[in-house]
Scaffold this motif. Sequence first.
Motif, PDB file in Angstrom:
ATOM      1  N   UNK A  71       0.836  -1.203   0.000  1.00 39.57           N
ATOM      2  CA  UNK A  71       0.000   0.000   0.000  1.00 39.57           C
ATOM      3  C   UNK A  71       0.873   1.256   0.000  1.00 39.57           C
ATOM      4  N   UNK A  72       1.943   1.232   0.799  1.00 38.70           N
ATOM      5  CA  UNK A  72       2.808   2.407   0.928  1.00 38.70           C
ATOM      6  C   UNK A  72       3.870   2.454  -0.171  1.00 38.70           C
ATOM      7  N   UNK A  73       4.528   1.333  -0.376  1.00 38.60           N
ATOM      8  CA  UNK A  73       5.661   1.311  -1.308  1.00 38.60           C
ATOM      9  C   UNK A  73       5.190   1.571  -2.741  1.00 38.60           C
ATOM     10  N   UNK A  74       4.020   1.026  -3.101  1.00 43.39           N
ATOM     11  CA  UNK A  74       3.527   1.209  -4.476  1.00 43.39           C
ATOM     12  C   UNK A  74       3.285   2.691  -4.760  1.00 43.39           C
ATOM     13  N   UNK A  75       2.747   3.411  -3.782  1.00 41.40           N
ATOM     14  CA  UNK A  75       2.501   4.853  -4.009  1.00 41.40           C
ATOM     15  C   UNK A  75       3.826   5.592  -4.193  1.00 41.40           C
ATOM     16  N   UNK A  76       4.816   5.210  -3.405  1.00 49.10           N
ATOM     17  CA  UNK A  76       6.137   5.827  -3.538  1.00 49.10           C
ATOM     18  C   UNK A  76       6.716   5.558  -4.929  1.00 49.10           C
ATOM     19  N   UNK A  77       6.676   4.273  -5.333  1.00 44.58           N
ATOM     20  CA  UNK A  77       7.278   3.912  -6.628  1.00 44.58           C
ATOM     21  C   UNK A  77       6.533   4.604  -7.774  1.00 44.58           C
ATOM     22  N   UNK A  78       5.197   4.657  -7.673  1.00 44.97           N
ATOM     23  CA  UNK A  78       4.429   5.287  -8.747  1.00 44.97           C
ATOM     24  C   UNK A  78       4.749   6.773  -8.833  1.00 44.97           C
ATOM     25  N   UNK A 103       1.724  -0.538 -11.307  1.00 40.75           N
ATOM     26  CA  UNK A 103       1.242  -0.459 -12.695  1.00 40.75           C
ATOM     27  C   UNK A 103      -0.187   0.076 -12.729  1.00 40.75           C
ATOM     28  N   UNK A 104      -1.033  -0.414 -11.820  1.00 38.42           N
ATOM     29  CA  UNK A 104      -2.429   0.037 -11.820  1.00 38.42           C
ATOM     30  C   UNK A 104      -2.516   1.511 -11.433  1.00 38.42           C
ATOM     31  N   UNK A 105      -1.682   1.950 -10.483  1.00 40.33           N
ATOM     32  CA  UNK A 105      -1.693   3.374 -10.111  1.00 40.33           C
ATOM     33  C   UNK A 105      -1.278   4.244 -11.293  1.00 40.33           C
ATOM     34  N   UNK A 106      -0.384   3.712 -12.137  1.00 35.25           N
ATOM     35  CA  UNK A 106       0.079   4.462 -13.303  1.00 35.25           C
ATOM     36  C   UNK A 106      -0.799   4.205 -14.525  1.00 35.25           C
ATOM     37  N   UNK A 107      -1.823   3.345 -14.354  1.00 41.30           N
ATOM     38  CA  UNK A 107      -2.750   2.988 -15.437  1.00 41.30           C
ATOM     39  C   UNK A 107      -2.033   2.384 -16.652  1.00 41.30           C
TER      40      UNK A 107
END
Lengths: 308, 249
Positions: A71-78, A103-107
Amino acid sequence: MSILVIAEHNNLDLHKPTLNTVTAALALGDDVDILVAGANCGKVAEQAAQIAKIRKVLLADHAAYEHQLAENVAKLIATVGKSYSHILAPAGTQGKNTLPRVAALLDVDQLSDVIRIDSPDTFARPIYAGNAIATVQSSAAIKVMTIRATNFDAVATNGNAPIETLDDTFSTSNATFIKEEIAESDRPELTVADVVISGGRGMASGENFEMLYTLADKLNAAVGASRAAVDAGFVPNDMQVGQTGKIVAPNLYIAVGISGAIQHLAGMKDSKVIVAINKDEEAPIFQVADYGLVADLFEVVPQLENLV
Amino acid sequence: MKVLVAVKRVIDYNVKVRVKPDHSDVDLNNVKMAINPFCEIAVEEAVRLKEKGVASEIIVVSIGPKEAQEQIRTALALGADRGLLIQTEEMPSSLGVAKLLKAVVDEEQPQLIILGKQSIDTDNNQTGQMLAALTDYPQGAFASSVEVEGDHINVAREIDGGLQTLKLSLPAVITADLRLNEPRYASLPNIMKAKRKPLDTKTPADLGVTLNNTLKTVKVEPPAERQAGIKVASVEELVDKLKNEAKVI
Ligand SMILES: Cc1cc2nc3c(=O)[nH]c(=O)nc-3n(C[C@H](O)[C@H](O)[C@H](O)COP(=O)(O)OP(=O)(O)OC[C@H]3O[C@@H](n4cnc5c(N)ncnc54)[C@H](O)[C@@H]3O)c2cc1C
Ligand SMILES: Nc1ncnc2c1ncn2[C@@H]1O[C@H](COP(=O)(O)O)[C@@H](O)[C@H]1O
């Protein structure tokens, strides 16, 4: 072309598949940055800075990243990754947990378990448990992919890249870390060992795995297992080799009491030399084995231990 | 609480798939199809939650061709309450599937969404994590045990080094690993009963989702075959070969 590689680590040590992933990144372009996200992980950033041919290390050191919560790391990476053309992570459980969320956060669509890079937009990956290899062309704005480490060499570690600190913090209250049960072992790690000895249902019990551990210590080998051995409770899940376990490609793989189901073969058939010990001469494992020994494992494993 | 389970129609896991001679794809003609093994485990977990009185209703959804109704019926026979087929001939990418599932989540508002960890055809291992991102729900990927306690769920996850336990607030997304449970077999009476359970069909357009797969398969090839090896007669011979021929020990 600029490529962001996500480091795999445990806050103390950089995991080796990161080095193989950097080799894949360098096949895409020259501008490769490494992101180290964790807590009190400055040591990892220092190790990452030694990776040859990279541009810089980005360090996000915060309690929110301690346990790699997706949840946290994906937002950082995106957030960090949106200015890159490619985002790569080793295809271990950390990468598999986090990268699809990125990937989903970046669509954008993601590619999993890439084994070959043909060009900056064309890649090969196994499908159907490795029974087919697909070459895939991606027109995604950012190419997000996990890299199968066993298919790329490790990059050298004689570099000295600068470390840049990031302050972005993303912290959710929806997911909390409770505990981790990590298997401790003095033996080499499964995915990087030169020799792997795996036991299957034929081992008949957890106690009998001692035979394999003794042999492994003589050969400086890691010990793996089939899913059946894991399901029967002989050994913990982190020892599983296969389609849904770990992918290994050592110089020598010794399968003991393993029948050779396609799901198991998917995890080890790229090994250089395969030995199979099985009392059933019809076992499918013999079709991929360089050296097959049809015998009762309880007789021959102790003999093997004496002779090596 | 409502539970949503996503099931995919895939090749049966016992079938060894072959690549078509023209290398355009694998050959799925006359191949036995089944519910993806990880999805079957997801359904079983939902049914167990219902038997424990934790889940009140189980909805199964599948995205695929008309024939995917068979896999939804299987899930209904295992104990799910109603089904939804999102019919499309072109199989969407994992992101496409996640977007369709997000639309279903918006409509149905389940508290728990269970997926398999991986489809055994594409071996993607992406959809659950993507759905969690799109809904901004917490995720428990590769779950080997789950326990619902009030407004949260404890999930033990299989990770490279061992097991990690997380506490997630509901609603949450879980993806099932093999060890989560052992699915039951559907009984004949339950198979009959499943035929009368509601099964709705929609299209991606009904859900307002446009699919745009940016991944194009250029070719599909068989993997490099291994050279057939030899049988050795004794441990002595094996050790000799490993030392002097293969030179690996
Ligand atoms: C979706 C899915 C994913 C899966 N993923 C994986 C995976 O990642 N990894 C994996 O391994 N499996 C996986 N499996 C399970 C796989 O299909 C097989 O069931 C499993 O690999 C069998 O393990 P085994 O060879 O140890 O057991 P078995 O198939 O039972 O074979 C045991 C072998 O031991 C031999 N034997 C018994 N006693 C002796 C003796 N005394 N001496 C010598 N030989 C002996 C027997 O002849 C036999 O060949 C998966 C299955 C599914 C459905
Ligand atoms: N077409 C589909 N229909 C329903 N569920 C799907 C579909 N594709 C993927 N899923 C779900 O997502 C899980 C992981 O799939 P994947 O990301 O494709 O490996 C599967 O086990 C299913 O639960």
